[in-house]
Write an enzyme that holds these catalytic residues in place. Structure first.
Site, mmCIF file in Angstrom:
data_model
loop_
_atom_site.group_PDB
_atom_site.id
_atom_site.type_symbol
_atom_site.label_atom_id
_atom_site.label_comp_id
_atom_site.label_asym_id
_atom_site.label_seq_id
_atom_site.Cartn_x
_atom_site.Cartn_y
_atom_site.Cartn_z
ATOM 1 N N GLY A 23 -6.111 -5.959 22.915
ATOM 2 C CA GLY A 23 -4.856 -4.993 22.623
ATOM 3 C C GLY A 23 -4.879 -3.842 21.584
ATOM 4 N N ALA B 200 9.130 -2.819 3.936
ATOM 5 C CA ALA B 200 8.520 -4.201 3.669
ATOM 6 C C ALA B 200 8.768 -5.177 5.240
ATOM 7 C CB ALA B 200 9.743 -5.670 3.737
ATOM 8 N N ILE C 129 12.213 -10.345 2.325
ATOM 9 C CA ILE C 129 14.162 -9.957 2.875
ATOM 10 C C ILE C 129 14.598 -10.719 3.536
ATOM 11 C CG2 ILE C 129 12.582 -7.297 3.129
ATOM 12 C CD1 ILE C 129 12.115 -8.029 6.156
ATOM 13 N N ARG D 144 -7.978 7.575 16.281
ATOM 14 C CA ARG D 144 -7.180 7.298 16.192
ATOM 15 C C ARG D 144 -5.836 8.888 15.158
ATOM 16 N NH1 ARG D 144 -6.748 4.122 18.798
ATOM 17 N NH2 ARG D 144 -7.159 1.893 18.405
ATOM 18 N N TYR E 35 3.711 -6.280 17.644
ATOM 19 C CA TYR E 35 4.075 -5.486 15.988
ATOM 20 C C TYR E 35 4.938 -4.811 16.615
ATOM 21 C CZ TYR E 35 3.293 -2.373 12.909
ATOM 22 O OH TYR E 35 3.709 -1.049 11.700
ATOM 23 N N PHE F 72 0.410 -1.328 -0.018
ATOM 24 C CA PHE F 72 -0.298 -0.305 -0.125
ATOM 25 C C PHE F 72 0.975 1.153 -0.105
ATOM 26 C CE2 PHE F 72 -1.981 2.768 2.993
ATOM 27 C CZ PHE F 72 -2.820 3.218 2.679
ATOM 28 N N ILE F 73 1.237 1.185 1.326
ATOM 29 C CA ILE F 73 2.442 2.769 1.036
ATOM 30 C C ILE F 73 3.501 2.909 -0.226
ATOM 31 C CG2 ILE F 73 3.391 4.258 2.922
ATOM 32 C CD1 ILE F 73 2.095 2.769 5.062
HETATM 33 P P1 NAD Z 1 1.460 -3.531 2.992
HETATM 34 O O1 NAD Z 1 1.233 -4.937 3.741
HETATM 35 O O2 NAD Z 1 0.575 -2.900 2.260
HETATM 36 O O3 NAD Z 1 2.760 -3.280 2.895
HETATM 37 C C1 NAD Z 1 4.330 -4.702 3.601
HETATM 38 C C2 NAD Z 1 3.813 -4.676 2.134
HETATM 39 O O4 NAD Z 1 6.070 -5.680 2.194
HETATM 40 C C3 NAD Z 1 3.972 -6.280 1.550
HETATM 41 O O5 NAD Z 1 4.324 -5.230 -0.034
HETATM 42 C C4 NAD Z 1 4.381 -7.182 1.483
HETATM 43 O O6 NAD Z 1 4.507 -8.408 0.363
HETATM 44 C C5 NAD Z 1 5.802 -6.782 1.453
HETATM 45 N N1 NAD Z 1 6.378 -8.081 2.545
HETATM 46 C C6 NAD Z 1 6.260 -8.394 4.164
HETATM 47 N N2 NAD Z 1 6.510 -9.282 4.436
HETATM 48 C C7 NAD Z 1 7.976 -8.872 3.363
HETATM 49 C C8 NAD Z 1 9.004 -10.125 3.079
HETATM 50 N N3 NAD Z 1 9.177 -10.880 4.384
HETATM 51 N N4 NAD Z 1 9.866 -9.924 2.242
HETATM 52 C C9 NAD Z 1 9.733 -8.599 1.389
HETATM 53 N N5 NAD Z 1 8.076 -8.508 1.473
HETATM 54 C C10 NAD Z 1 7.915 -8.418 2.268
HETATM 55 O O7 NAD Z 1 1.794 -2.421 4.988
HETATM 56 P P2 NAD Z 1 1.744 -0.714 4.857
HETATM 57 O O8 NAD Z 1 0.474 -0.356 5.449
HETATM 58 O O9 NAD Z 1 2.056 -0.598 3.376
HETATM 59 O O10 NAD Z 1 3.211 -0.725 5.665
HETATM 60 C C11 NAD Z 1 4.051 -0.502 4.877
HETATM 61 C C12 NAD Z 1 4.547 -0.295 5.775
HETATM 62 O O11 NAD Z 1 4.590 1.052 6.955
HETATM 63 C C13 NAD Z 1 5.232 -1.580 6.753
HETATM 64 O O12 NAD Z 1 6.710 -1.125 7.892
HETATM 65 C C14 NAD Z 1 4.028 -0.895 8.266
HETATM 66 O O13 NAD Z 1 4.714 -1.513 9.222
HETATM 67 C C15 NAD Z 1 4.586 0.332 8.141
HETATM 68 N N6 NAD Z 1 3.181 1.495 8.406
HETATM 69 C C16 NAD Z 1 2.178 1.498 8.219
HETATM 70 C C17 NAD Z 1 0.815 1.710 9.108
HETATM 71 C C18 NAD Z 1 -0.352 1.785 8.887
HETATM 72 O O14 NAD Z 1 -1.282 2.815 8.844
HETATM 73 N N7 NAD Z 1 -0.375 1.356 7.167
HETATM 74 C C19 NAD Z 1 1.014 3.462 9.887
HETATM 75 C C20 NAD Z 1 2.583 2.612 10.556
HETATM 76 C C21 NAD Z 1 3.562 2.426 9.836
#
Ligand code: NAD
Length: 306
Positions: A266, A73, A52, A207, A140, A11-12
């Site tokens: 949680g 990731a 990763i 939030r 997490y 997503f991000i």
């Molecule tokens: P997401 O699940 O859409 O993206 C995570 C990506 O990482 C996915 O494309 C997934 O396929 C990849 N991934 C997961 N495990 C992997 C591995 N072992 N090897 C390679 N690729 C792997 O989630 P997101 O919401 O886009 O989050 C992106 C980052 O932002 C994350 O680190 C998350 O912790 C952080 N984050 C997100 C939010 C939120 O509100 N969405 C808030 C705070 C922090």
């Protein structure tokens, strides 16, 4: 300039890749597609389908020698971290160490890490600042906090420059109704299907919802600012789940039904991050107001058919 985005099919990450792509920047995505999708991959980015945690990732980064690595990731699902702490720790801690070792070996100029408000846990404070106590209430939050500590130590020991960005609850197009800030996407999917919205607990939990495009701008600012800093990226505004639904009711033309269900294990009651440091060090502030951003996100979900 060569830039790697781990999690660039997510997503991000996919929004970040979209902004990075230009004639002057060679963008590479590292992703195992566990939650990311092929549809999210940018056609002009080089894709490495890798985990990763793998040795191959180290070889790829060593071979490609990127200037900057955005490390997004992760296992980003709070509920899954409670059920499978082992898996969560492996991806978020060991995976991050693997990326750090690769960055060190290939002399990456900077790693920019996606951290989270979940590191603070359930602090009873109106506005949480970076120096406040971090007491995670989910595995997490704990694995992300541990990854942060490794990043800081890699700077102390190997002088690998970094910026850690702690995001609030991110929302926007392409978010899946799972993971961290998923409530907006969960609600929009239910609205699209004409289903009632499930409110966990009393709906008064708050939030700090931050739009994905604002998150991307903070990441871009961190390329040459905020060195060796940990910075909240948020709106510093509290939004209750109830008021979120109120905004959706204004955007959507038909009546939205709601059902109250049990609060989740949680789950944090209130979460709002102070964003002054981002303003001072990154010259960043959120630009999108929640009404406009939710409308943009709503339009995306109503058009999508997944
Ligand atoms: P997401 O699940 O859409 O993206 C995570 C990506 O990482 C996915 O494309 C997934 O396929 C990849 N991934 C997961 N495990 C992997 C591995 N072992 N090897 C390679 N690729 C792997 O989630 P997101 O919401 O886009 O989050 C992106 C980052 O932002 C994350 O680190 C998350 O912790 C952080 N984050 C997100 C939010 C939120 O509100 N969405 C808030 C705070 C922090």
């Amino acid at each position: 300039m060569k830039i790697f985005v781990t999690g660039g099919a997510g997503f991000i990450g996919s929004h970040l890749v979209e902004e990075l792509i230009s004639d002057k920047v060679d963008v590479h995505v590292l992703d195992n597609l566990v939650t990311g999708t092929v549809q999210n991959l940018h056609p002009r980015a080089v894709f490495h389908h890798e985990d990763i945690c793998s040795l191959n990732v180290r070889k790829i980064i060593y071979h490609e020698k990127p200037d900057i690595v955005f490390h997004l990731a992760a296992q980003a699902d709070v509920e899954r971290s409670i059920k499978e702490p082992n898996y969560d720790a492996n991806v978020n801690i060991n995976g991050t160490i693997n990326i750090l070792q690769a960055c060190r070996d290939s002399k990456v100029k900077k790693i920019i890490f996606a951290s989270t408000s979940a590191v603070y846990g359930n602090l009873q404070k109106d506005l949480i600042s970076e120096n406040d106590l971090s007491v995670p209430t989910s595995y997490y939050g704990l694995s992300k906090l541990t990854a942060e500590l490794y990043i800081r130590l890699f700077y102390e020991v190997y002088h690998l420059p970094y910026t850690i960005l702690r995001y609030g609850n991110v929302y926007g197009p392409r978010q899946k109704p799972k993971g961290e800030g998923g409530v907006v996407s969960v609600f929009l999917e239910q609205i699209r299907k004409g289903l009632p919205l499930n409110i966990h607990g009393d709906g008064k939990q708050t939030r700090d919802f931050v739009y994905v495009k604002d998150i991307v701008r903070a990441n871009l600012a961190a390329i040459d600012k905020g060195n060796q800093q940990t910075i909240n990226v948020s709106t510093s505004e509290r939004t209750t789940i109830k008021s979120l639904i109120k905004i959706f009711s204004q955007i959507h033309t038909k009546k939205i039904e709601t059902i109250y269900v049990q609060a989740r294990k949680g789950d944090i009651k209130h979460s709002c991050l102070n964003n002054r440091k981002a303003y001072t060090l990154l010259n960043w502030e959120p630009k999108m107001n929640i009404q406009e951003a939710l409308e943009e996100t709503y339009k995306y979900y109503m058009k999508s058919n997944n």
